[in-house]
Design a protein around this motif. Structure first.
Motif, PDB file in Angstrom:
ATOM      1  N   MET A   1       0.885  -1.049  -0.116  1.00  0.00           N
ATOM      2  CA  MET A   1       0.018   0.291   0.104  1.00  0.00           C
ATOM      3  C   MET A   1       1.017   1.230   0.113  1.00  0.00           C
ATOM      4  N   ALA A   2       0.611   2.221  -0.870  1.00  0.00           N
ATOM      5  CA  ALA A   2       1.322   3.580  -0.910  1.00  0.00           C
ATOM      6  C   ALA A   2       0.315   4.600  -0.370  1.00  0.00           C
ATOM      7  N   ALA A   3       1.061   5.925   0.110  1.00  0.00           N
ATOM      8  CA  ALA A   3       0.654   6.890   0.302  1.00  0.00           C
ATOM      9  C   ALA A   3       1.366   8.130  -0.459  1.00  0.00           C
ATOM     10  N   LEU A   4       0.937   9.109  -0.662  1.00  0.00           N
ATOM     11  CA  LEU A   4       1.683  10.204  -1.345  1.00  0.00           C
ATOM     12  C   LEU A   4       2.204  11.440  -0.344  1.00  0.00           C
ATOM     13  N   LEU A   5       2.987  11.984  -0.593  1.00  0.00           N
ATOM     14  CA  LEU A   5       3.670  13.234   0.224  1.00  0.00           C
ATOM     15  C   LEU A   5       3.499  14.301  -0.557  1.00  0.00           C
ATOM     16  N   ARG A   6       2.913  15.573  -0.162  1.00  0.00           N
ATOM     17  CA  ARG A   6       2.708  16.787  -0.524  1.00  0.00           C
ATOM     18  C   ARG A   6       3.846  17.740   0.330  1.00  0.00           C
ATOM     19  N   SER A   7       4.769  18.479  -0.418  1.00  0.00           N
ATOM     20  CA  SER A   7       5.502  19.205   0.257  1.00  0.00           C
ATOM     21  C   SER A   7       4.776  20.431   0.934  1.00  0.00           C
ATOM     22  N   THR A   8       3.761  20.783   0.612  1.00  0.00           N
ATOM     23  CA  THR A   8       2.995  21.974   1.235  1.00  0.00           C
ATOM     24  C   THR A   8       1.998  21.615   2.267  1.00  0.00           C
ATOM     25  N   ASP A   9       1.946  20.352   2.598  1.00  0.00           N
ATOM     26  CA  ASP A   9       0.880  19.896   3.685  1.00  0.00           C
ATOM     27  C   ASP A   9       1.293  20.215   5.035  1.00  0.00           C
ATOM     28  N   GLN A  10       0.506  21.018   5.675  1.00  0.00           N
ATOM     29  CA  GLN A  10       0.873  21.722   7.033  1.00  0.00           C
ATOM     30  C   GLN A  10       0.867  20.565   7.943  1.00  0.00           C
ATOM     31  N   SER A  11       0.051  19.488   7.861  1.00  0.00           N
ATOM     32  CA  SER A  11      -0.171  18.534   8.990  1.00  0.00           C
ATOM     33  C   SER A  11       1.024  17.537   8.981  1.00  0.00           C
ATOM     34  N   LEU A  12       2.183  17.670   8.223  1.00  0.00           N
ATOM     35  CA  LEU A  12       3.311  16.752   8.259  1.00  0.00           C
ATOM     36  C   LEU A  12       4.016  16.992   9.630  1.00  0.00           C
ATOM     37  N   LYS A  13       4.333  15.955  10.321  1.00  0.00           N
ATOM     38  CA  LYS A  13       5.124  16.008  11.487  1.00  0.00           C
ATOM     39  C   LYS A  13       6.565  15.600  11.155  1.00  0.00           C
ATOM     40  N   GLU A  14       7.283  16.717  11.486  1.00  0.00           N
ATOM     41  CA  GLU A  14       8.565  16.675  11.433  1.00  0.00           C
ATOM     42  C   GLU A  14       9.340  16.374  12.535  1.00  0.00           C
ATOM     43  N   PHE A  15      10.587  15.635  12.748  1.00  0.00           N
ATOM     44  CA  PHE A  15      11.369  15.652  13.812  1.00  0.00           C
ATOM     45  C   PHE A  15      12.904  15.140  13.376  1.00  0.00           C
ATOM     46  N   PHE A 101       9.638  12.471   8.700  1.00  0.00           N
ATOM     47  CA  PHE A 101       8.464  12.649   8.665  1.00  0.00           C
ATOM     48  C   PHE A 101       7.521  11.642   9.427  1.00  0.00           C
ATOM     49  N   GLU A 102       6.526  11.705  10.054  1.00  0.00           N
ATOM     50  CA  GLU A 102       5.741  10.558  10.392  1.00  0.00           C
ATOM     51  C   GLU A 102       5.144   9.980   9.149  1.00  0.00           C
ATOM     52  N   LEU A 103       4.921   8.552   9.195  1.00  0.00           N
ATOM     53  CA  LEU A 103       4.342   8.265   7.891  1.00  0.00           C
ATOM     54  C   LEU A 103       2.775   8.518   7.888  1.00  0.00           C
ATOM     55  N   LYS A 104       2.255   8.354   9.095  1.00  0.00           N
ATOM     56  CA  LYS A 104       0.722   8.542   8.905  1.00  0.00           C
ATOM     57  C   LYS A 104       0.673   9.885   8.734  1.00  0.00           C
ATOM     58  N   THR A 105       1.124  10.721   8.823  1.00  0.00           N
ATOM     59  CA  THR A 105       0.765  12.295   8.282  1.00  0.00           C
ATOM     60  C   THR A 105       1.360  12.430   6.763  1.00  0.00           C
ATOM     61  N   VAL A 106       1.637  11.576   6.196  1.00  0.00           N
ATOM     62  CA  VAL A 106       2.043  11.877   4.721  1.00  0.00           C
ATOM     63  C   VAL A 106       0.987  11.714   3.875  1.00  0.00           C
ATOM     64  N   ARG A 107       0.985  12.769   3.010  1.00  0.00           N
ATOM     65  CA  ARG A 107      -0.021  12.671   1.814  1.00  0.00           C
ATOM     66  C   ARG A 107       0.438  13.242   0.507  1.00  0.00           C
ATOM     67  N   ASP A 124       8.880  -3.209   6.784  1.00  0.00           N
ATOM     68  CA  ASP A 124       8.007  -1.998   6.770  1.00  0.00           C
ATOM     69  C   ASP A 124       8.618  -0.682   6.811  1.00  0.00           C
ATOM     70  N   VAL A 125       8.196   0.448   6.264  1.00  0.00           N
ATOM     71  CA  VAL A 125       8.548   1.790   6.279  1.00  0.00           C
ATOM     72  C   VAL A 125       7.801   2.423   7.512  1.00  0.00           C
ATOM     73  N   LYS A 126       8.699   2.744   8.489  1.00  0.00           N
ATOM     74  CA  LYS A 126       8.304   3.363   9.785  1.00  0.00           C
ATOM     75  C   LYS A 126       8.259   4.833   9.685  1.00  0.00           C
ATOM     76  N   LYS A 127       8.896   5.479   8.888  1.00  0.00           N
ATOM     77  CA  LYS A 127       9.140   6.810   8.787  1.00  0.00           C
ATOM     78  C   LYS A 127       9.299   7.210   7.382  1.00  0.00           C
ATOM     79  N   VAL A 128       9.423   8.474   7.157  1.00  0.00           N
ATOM     80  CA  VAL A 128       9.750   9.092   5.789  1.00  0.00           C
ATOM     81  C   VAL A 128      11.206   9.933   5.993  1.00  0.00           C
ATOM     82  N   MET A 129      11.869  10.010   5.068  1.00  0.00           N
ATOM     83  CA  MET A 129      13.187  10.810   5.267  1.00  0.00           C
ATOM     84  C   MET A 129      13.312  11.517   4.032  1.00  0.00           C
TER      85      MET A 129
END
Length: 197
Positions: A1-15, A101-107, A124-129
């Motif tokens: 299963m895949a999701a998409l990451l939008r660089s302008t998404d304000q809900s992205l949680k970075e750490f 970035f947290e995977l669950k916040t990625v779109r 499994d992919v745990k996070k996105v870098m």
């Protein structure tokens, strides 16, 4: 299963957090592996010494067999193999050279897989870098080039050869705006890379 990451998404949680890394290629490759361990569920690889391969501040203590294992693992966990989990995107790195970035916040913009097949093992992919090209050059491309002869020896099944020791490590250390899992990177300016010699 895949999701998409939008660089302008304000809900992205970075750490992440700023780290100090030696310029030696072994320390750099260990740092790359540490970042990938934050992104991927590497425990499925069933390698007992994974934690020691992540301690880039202690790179001088790594045994020859561990260096071989690190080089093999980083070859298998190449940026190409992980292209649906790590992405080159300067904008999303902001003031750092990489960001998590947290995977669950990625779109939305990048295709992000929930798992990646590495060496026949589904991980499994745990996070996105995200990373900048300079980060990739310093922490994977140049170190893998440095260890090219070792990788050829490993792939040919030869045992350790003289000259592959870990003696003579440079002590040159720089502060850089790279991040590892933890707190969000600071926005401070003026931290520079050292040159790879």
């Amino acid at each position: 299963m895949a999701a998409l990451l939008r660089s302008t998404d304000q809900s992205l949680k970075e750490f992440g957090r700023n780290v100090t890394i030696s310029e030696h290629p072994l320390a750099r490759l260990m740092y790359y592996f540490d970042c990938i361990c934050a992104v991927m569920d590497v425990d499925k690889m069933e390698y007992e010494g994974i934690d020691s391969l992540r301690k880039y501040h202690e790179f001088e203590t790594l045994e020859e067999d561990d260096i071989d294992n690190l080089v093999k693992l980083c070859y298998e966990l190449s940026p190409k193999a992980l292209e649906n989990a790590i992405f080159q995107d300067d904008g999303m790195c902001e003031d750092s050279n990489n960001n998590f970035f947290e995977l669950k916040t990625v779109r939305n913009n990048f295709l992000v897989s929930e798992s990646v097949l590495i060496g026949g093992i589904e991980m499994d992919v745990k996070k996105v870098m995200t990373y900048k090209i300079c980060w990739l050059m310093k922490n994977w491309v140049r170190p893998m080039d440095y260890f090219a002869a070792r990788l050829i020896r490993i792939s040919s099944g030869q045992t350790s050869l003289p000259g592959y020791g870990n003696g003579g490590f440079e002590k040159h250390v720089v502060q850089e705006e790279s991040s590892v899992p933890g707190k969000k990177p600071s926005k401070k300016k003026g931290k520079l890379f050292g040159s790879m010699k």
